[in-house]
Design a protein around this motif. Structure first.
Motif, mmCIF file in Angstrom:
data_model
loop_
_atom_site.group_PDB
_atom_site.id
_atom_site.type_symbol
_atom_site.label_atom_id
_atom_site.label_comp_id
_atom_site.label_asym_id
_atom_site.label_seq_id
_atom_site.Cartn_x
_atom_site.Cartn_y
_atom_site.Cartn_z
ATOM 1 N N LYS A 108 0.833 -1.207 0.000
ATOM 2 C CA LYS A 108 0.000 0.000 0.000
ATOM 3 C C LYS A 108 0.865 1.253 0.000
ATOM 4 N N ILE A 109 1.951 1.234 0.797
ATOM 5 C CA ILE A 109 2.862 2.376 0.827
ATOM 6 C C ILE A 109 3.432 2.612 -0.570
ATOM 7 N N VAL B 190 -3.760 3.814 6.385
ATOM 8 C CA VAL B 190 -3.085 2.926 5.436
ATOM 9 C C VAL B 190 -3.263 1.465 5.826
ATOM 10 N N LEU C 104 -7.043 1.520 1.080
ATOM 11 C CA LEU C 104 -6.757 2.694 1.895
ATOM 12 C C LEU C 104 -8.066 3.363 2.253
#
Length: 244
Positions: free
Chosen positions: A138-139, A194, A232
């Protein structure tokens, strides 16, 4: 050469080591993908099948050396169970990466606080591994879609503590008492949940706050749909956690 996931997390020390490694990977990914430090300040590692960049001390890059020292100070506070929040801030404040830590004192049971799960669920290594990889992915997706940062960006780090257990005069190596408490965004901020990573003894959560204008180029499907069942989440306010 790799961020190894243990086959089991039977002790608090094993859990702490994994949380430290995951924090190092997350902070390294954020600073790498936002272009904070040059390529020479990073080494290449693998987290399961995901290739990641890990920040290291580079004599030609004093900033990376300073951040590594700050991370070691954060580890000290984590090990003593004092640290409950870790903020990586790009001032004045353009972006903020907010890591929240929780500790369990009664063995390998963790309260997820989720309505669709049992109140107390045993956390398996498979749960921790899946959540860790999902968080890093996700980052990566988010960092690659945010608008570029200003050229003169400045990075700082803050630690917040659990007051009931932290000695009043405690400061980990590399840190000093903060002269002010709040953060002010120059533009309208947007808050993103997140994800979170549970272990039998710890919980790590990551929230990102960025200027709303930097989110304009982010495909809305990344926030609402994506390839996973855990996208997210956009928060309307920053204080969505009643404990904060």
């Amino acid at each position: 050469s790799a961020v190894v996931f243990p086959k089991k997390i039977a002790t608090e020390q094993q859990s702490l080591m994994l949380v430290k490694r995951l924090l190092a990977v997350a902070v390294s990914c954020i600073t790498y993908l936002r272009g904070i430090f040059p390529e020479s300040a990073y080494g290449t590692r693998y987290m399961d099948d995901v290739c990641v960049k890990i920040l290291r001390e580079d004599k030609n890059c004093p900033g990376s050396t300073q951040l590594v020292k700050w991370m070691l100070g954060c580890y000290d506070a984590l090990q003593k169970k004092y640290c409950n929040n870790y903020w990586l801030c790009l001032q004045t404040v353009t972006e903020c990466y907010h890591f929240k830590f929780k500790y369990t004192n009664n063995g390998p049971l963790l309260d997820f606080g989720s309505k669709d799960k049992k109140s107390d669920s045993t956390v398996t290594c498979a749960d921790t591994k899946k959540a860790s990889i999902l968080l890093i992915r996700k980052i990566y997706v988010l960092m690659q879609n945010l608008s570029p940062l200003p050229n003169d960006v400045c990075l700082t780090m803050k630690l917040l503590y659990y007051d009931e257990v932290t000695p009043p005069d405690y400061q980990p190596p590399g840190f000093k008492e903060a002269e002010y408490g709040g953060m002010v965004f120059g533009e309208e901020p947007m808050y993103l949940n997140v994800g979170e990573v549970p272990t039998p003894f710890h919980m790590l959560k990551l929230k990102i706050t960025t200027e709303k204008q930097r989110m304009e180029n982010v495909d809305k499907s990344i926030l609402k749909q994506g390839e996973t069942t855990e996208p997210l989440q956009v928060c309307g306010v920053s204080r969505d956690d009643p404990e904060e």
